[in-house]
Structure formats: C-alpha cells, structure tokens
Scaffold this motif. Sequence first.
Motif, short mmCIF file in Angstrom:
data_model
loop_
_atom_site.label_atom_id
_atom_site.label_comp_id
_atom_site.label_asym_id
_atom_site.label_seq_id
_atom_site.Cartn_x
_atom_site.Cartn_y
_atom_site.Cartn_z
N ARG A 82 0.72 -0.91 -0.13
CA ARG A 82 -0.40 -0.06 -0.17
C ARG A 82 0.62 1.21 0.14
O ARG A 82 0.59 2.47 -0.74
N HIS A 85 2.09 1.38 -3.93
CA HIS A 85 0.77 2.14 -4.03
C HIS A 85 0.88 3.35 -4.05
O HIS A 85 0.53 4.77 -5.11
N ASP A 246 -9.13 -0.10 -9.26
CA ASP A 246 -8.01 0.04 -8.77
C ASP A 246 -7.02 0.46 -9.86
O ASP A 246 -7.00 -0.78 -11.07
N THR A 389 -5.31 -7.76 -6.31
CA THR A 389 -4.37 -6.58 -6.75
C THR A 389 -4.28 -6.73 -8.33
O THR A 389 -5.01 -7.68 -9.13
#
Length: 786
Positions: A82, A85, A246, A389
Amino acid sequence: MMDERSLKRPTRLGSFRAKFILVVGGAVLFDLLVSGGLALWNVQRLSRDATLEVGQGLEAANQEYIRTYADSTAAQVSLLLRQVHNDVSTLAGVLQAQIDDPERNSDVGAAIARTSPSSVSLAYDQTGKWSQNAPGSVSVVSVWSYLLGQDHNPRSDVQTDIQTSAVLDLVAPSLLQHGASKLQMYYIGSKERPIFRTAPYTDQAQTFDRLYPGHNEANFWDFFFPGLYESWQGWAKDMKTRPVADDITQTAPYTDAITGKLIVSFFHPLWTADRKDVAGTAGADITLDQLAQTVENVKVAQSGFGFLAMSDGNVVAINSTGEKTLGLRSASDASGTGVTGLERSLKGSSQPAIAKLALDREQGIQHLLLQQDGNQVPYIFIVKKLHATNLWLSGPVRQEAMSLGVVVPEREIEASLYAAQAKISDATNRIVLYQILAILMSLLIVTIAVFAASKRITGGISALADAARRIQAKDYSVRVAIASKDEVGEAGEAFNRMAEQISYHTENLEQLVEERTAQIEDAKEEISTLNAQLQRENRRLGTELAVAERIQLMVLPLHQELEEFQALEIAAYMRPAEEVGGDYYDVLKSGNRLKIGIGDVTGHGLESGVLMLMVQSVARALQEAGNTDAVKFLTDLNSALFKNIVRTKIDKHLTLAFLDYDGKEMILSGQHEEVVIVRANGKVERIDTMDLGIPIGLEADISAFIKTREIAFEKGDVILLHTDGVTEAENDAGELFGIERLCREALRLKDQSAEKVVSGIVATLMLFIGSQKIYDDITLLAVRHR
C-alpha cells in the motif's frame, strides 16, 4: 436491667442459642466433610482430565497464535504494497495534473529546461540509434530511434514530452527518499511517444542494447509489456472492466534488466485530458528482497517459517529452510519480452501434500504430513489471502490475490504440552496433601467459632426481642444497651433511635400534621403567584423582542435603494443569531456621494440591537447634515454613541467601518473585519483595518485613532464586506469557515452579479454549517463596479 438478665440466662435445649449451635454448627460441619471429600475425589479426577483439557487449550492457543501471526505478517506485506501504491499514485497525480493543464505543463517544462538543461538535452548514439541525456541529471531519459527525425533529433511532439516529463526530477527524489523503499521511479510515454524517463540516473539504453537486442526496432510497449497498454485502453472506455477497482497494476516478480535484481513493478496509467485514452504511465520498482525480508523473518517455535505465493502456486518469497521443507524446485523463465520471471511453484513440489494444496481460498488451520529423512512428520499449515490487485504477467491484466503461508512442526508446538503434564502431576500431589490438612484445621476453627459467635450474636438478639415486646406493649421508654460495635450493635442503635422517634411522634403527631399542612398550602400559593408573574414577564419580553426585531428589519436599506447607483451593483444579506441581532450595515446616499457602513456590536440580543439602531440613526443624521469628512464623520458618530451608552448603561461597543464613494475615489475608514477585494483580473486583495480606527463607544474622543485609506476601484472589481459571523461560523466538526474559504468563494463568483456573489457565498456557508447551531449574527455585503 432486663437486657442484662437475659444475657445471663443458661442455654436451654429449646432456646435460640441451642438451635443456632445445632443448625449452624451441624450445617458447617456437614459442608466441610462433604466438600472436603468431594475435593479429594475431584482432585483425582482433575488429574485424569487435566492433560486432555490443557492439551486442547494449548492446541487452541497455539493455533490462535499462528493465525494471529499470519494475520500480522499479512498486514505488514499489505502495508508495504500500500505504501508503494500511495507513492506511485502521488507521482501519477503530479504527472496527470500536468497532462490536464497543457499551459502549466508547457511552462513547467520550459522552466526546467532553462534551469536544468541536462534534463532535456539529448545526445544521439550512432551504434544504438537512440538518444539519451548525459549523466549529471537527476533522471535519465531515453528516446528510441523510431521517435527521432532524419536529423537524429526527437520529433517536435516527442521533444515536448521530454521537457514536460522532466517534472519527475522535482518529485521523484523526495518520493524515493521517503515512504516505502523503492529501487527506482519512472515515466513511460504513450504508445505513440514511449519515451522512458527514470530516476535515479542509470545507463538505461546501453543496458537494454546489451540484454535485449532488437528492442529499438519494435514499439516499447509491445516489446516489453505486450497486452498491458491495450488493457488500460479498455479501462479508459469502461472502468468497470478493471479486474480490481484500482488503477494500480503490478507485475509478477521478474529480473530487472538494469539492476539484475528480482523486482516487482507497479504501474499507474495516465489518461488523456478527456479521459478517453492512455497517455502513458507512472511507475516504481521494489526489489523482491523487501517482500522476502518480511516473509523470511517469520519464525514460529524453533523451525516454523512463512512463504508468499501467487494464486497459481508460484512461491515468490521463502527462506532456505522453508524451500527445502516444502520440496520446492527453482527455474528461471526467460520469455524474451524484457522481463525474466522466477518459477518456484508449489505444484512442482516433491512433497505430495504440498503439490495438492489449493491456494484459491483460505482453508484455516490444516494438518499435513511431510516426508523428512524417510519419516512422515506432522506439520501445521495456515494460508492467509492478501487483498486482490491488478496483475500483468503477459497479455491482458487479470486479478491476482497473493497468499501468505505459515508452516510449523506439530512436535515443536506440543513440547509445551509435555511440560504442562509433568507440572500438573506434581501440583495434584501437593493439592491432596494440602486439602487434608485444610479440612482438619477448618473443623477445629469452625467448632470454636460457632460456640463463640452463638453467645455473642444470640445475646444481642435476645435483648432486641425483649425490647420489641415492650414496644408492642406501648412502653416507648424502653432502650437497648449497646454492648458491641458490630452489626448487632448497629441494630441496637437503630432500635433506640426508632424508639425515640416513635415516642416523639406519638406525643406530637397532631401538631406536626397541622404544621406540615399549613406549610404545603403556603408553598402552593407562592408557586401559583410566581407562575402568574413568569407568564406575564414572558409575554412582555416576547412582545418587546418582536417589536425590536421588526424595527431592526425596517431600518435596513430597501432593495430599490440599492439599485439607485448606476455605476455600482450592491447586494446584502443579514441573519441574526437570535430574534434581535447586533450586526449593522447601511447604504446612505447624499447627492452624488455614497457611504456604505458595516459594523458588529459585541454580543447579540436586545441591547446589541438597540445599539445597532442608534448607530443607524446617528449615521443617517450625520450623512444628511452633509458631513463628508470620513475622520470627522466617525469622530462625531462615536461622540454621540458614547454619550448614549453612558446614559443607558449598556455595556457594549462595536467595530465599525465605512466606504465613501464619490464616483471617482473609494475611501476606507474605521476598524472592522478585513475588506476583501477581487479584481477583474482575478487577483484577490485583503485589507486589514486594525490601524484605521478603534472600536466605537470605548472612548469619548477617538479622533486621534481614525485614519483613512484610498482603495482603487475599477470596472469589474468586487468589494466584499462581512462580519465575523461569516468567517467564524463552525461546521459539525468544529472547523471554522475562515477568511481563506471566503476569498476562494468570492474569486469563484467574481464574474457574477453582486446579488449572485452574495447568494452564492451564503449558500456555500450554510452548506458548510450544516446542522451546527449558528452562534453569531451573519452579515455579508458585496459592491461590484459595473
């Protein structure tokens, strides 16, 4: 006395004391014998059952420990991913903002080209047939042969991308230094112009020539990442087609061409300004060591270990002990597309139990038998799935959810069980011995205690019984002798107080009833009178507030008055916090001169409203009298108000400012909130009035404190006046509306009419306040030069 004689009486078989000893002593003795016998029997039974119970408890505790360990390790891996990201999203946000604002994009690129020419100045390599900037820059940018013209210089559109992508030099160093540890961050252009800019600087194109012959003859995206760009283009047409909601897309672990390390790449696609196509990508690489370190540090018991695997069973992180235990075989997969993957699959394990594992779902704690030195060794195995993901391996992007596994030998977990069994056996023998001794001691103590307590307790109870019989015979003079300070003694004291009260009330009962009745009647009459007074006072106050509110609204400028000025648009809004407010604004015209005033009386309510009306009346009178000097106007107004404040004993004062306009000049005087001016060209000015005056009503003569300031006021300019009820309004979270938010709203509405400027700001203010209570009066006035 009778009480003392009762204490000296011998114990009879039918007496309370004899019954007490018989019942209480017998019950306690029976309970001790039964409970002692049961305790000894239960200790033996406990010894038999303890091993089973403790074993089950330890097993459950160990399994919970393993499960918690797996959850925390999975959380660490997820946090690392994360963080990456977030860093990639931050870089993508900067680059996307450049794409969405072409003018700023061009200005930033030109500025970097001037200050850091090494970022955009390229040299052509005759052997490799590509162009690249020289070392010394923060980032390296590579431009392939098919993006160069016949003169070996980048095409004009490519040169634009080279300049604008140099913003990476400003952002990437900070992102590389902070957040998750990253190997490199980069920008890759669109498929039409796939320039490659990477920070920090490396021999990028030279390495590609050495490892990937022919890469400069094919489009970058098709050569290195076939199918990835097309997947993003599909997302641009319909975001619902993303496997995971995402934009971040990551690769499976592969060998990096530049560093030679196993890495994972994270991409965030960039979109064209109309969001209909792909404009390139922002990206970052992390080494597999970062993921592996978290997993390889897993240590449960003595030889327990963890591993991280893809959904297809490929293990991307595991220590050497775990690799041997699970029977994994490693092999490299060279696809020739620029990314070399690591293949170490559970499906190819030499352990049959491992090869059959299914990672597509979590199955909780599993017990597996693994071959070790010709023996079947039991292991505890748990799998924890990470968040899904978007994954690119080759071809279209697909959904991927990695799994974290924790493996530990059962024999190491059960070692604590054997130790517990030995301790239970020793404890059992000690408990049996101690229990026998405790029973014998308890029998002796209980026997002595029952005889002693019976004498003490029953003596006091007998005295209370005799006294109660005398009370029943209406002998209210009886009292009990207090021989102890325990509960029996407290009962005796309570009995004596009760006897005294009964005696008193018996003798004075009729008189007490008459007195209490008279007191109740007087109280009722007094309450009735107070209620009547309160109703009259409420009606009077309600009438006064209604009249004051009506008068206050009547003296405000009429709409047609605000429309009389040909060169100006004027609009205003006022909302009191209570029925009567303490804010003041007025627009006064005398000939060609215009005076606009705004003020805020301390507090709000009736007294503040009265002082506001005084200000309006005095200001009107001075304007009509032809007082055109701004300093003298405020001085005279303060003098009149100060005298009225002293006479009426109103403990109030106010901030007050005026704008004087004669068609040419705009003069500001007096102390109040900041004046906000939004110029026609979009510039916002804030004028502080603290040095232009002093609050009205504090001093008899304030002429020495009053100053003026000339304000330029041209066509299209907007002046905004307000009270602190606007900027200090709170929302439900306790946040203030603030002067900065007021300026932003004024700038947003600067091209609208004065009426729309006021209504727009008020609408935004009320939406900000929401359900929060309005604590202060709100006044807002806008003046626009036509």
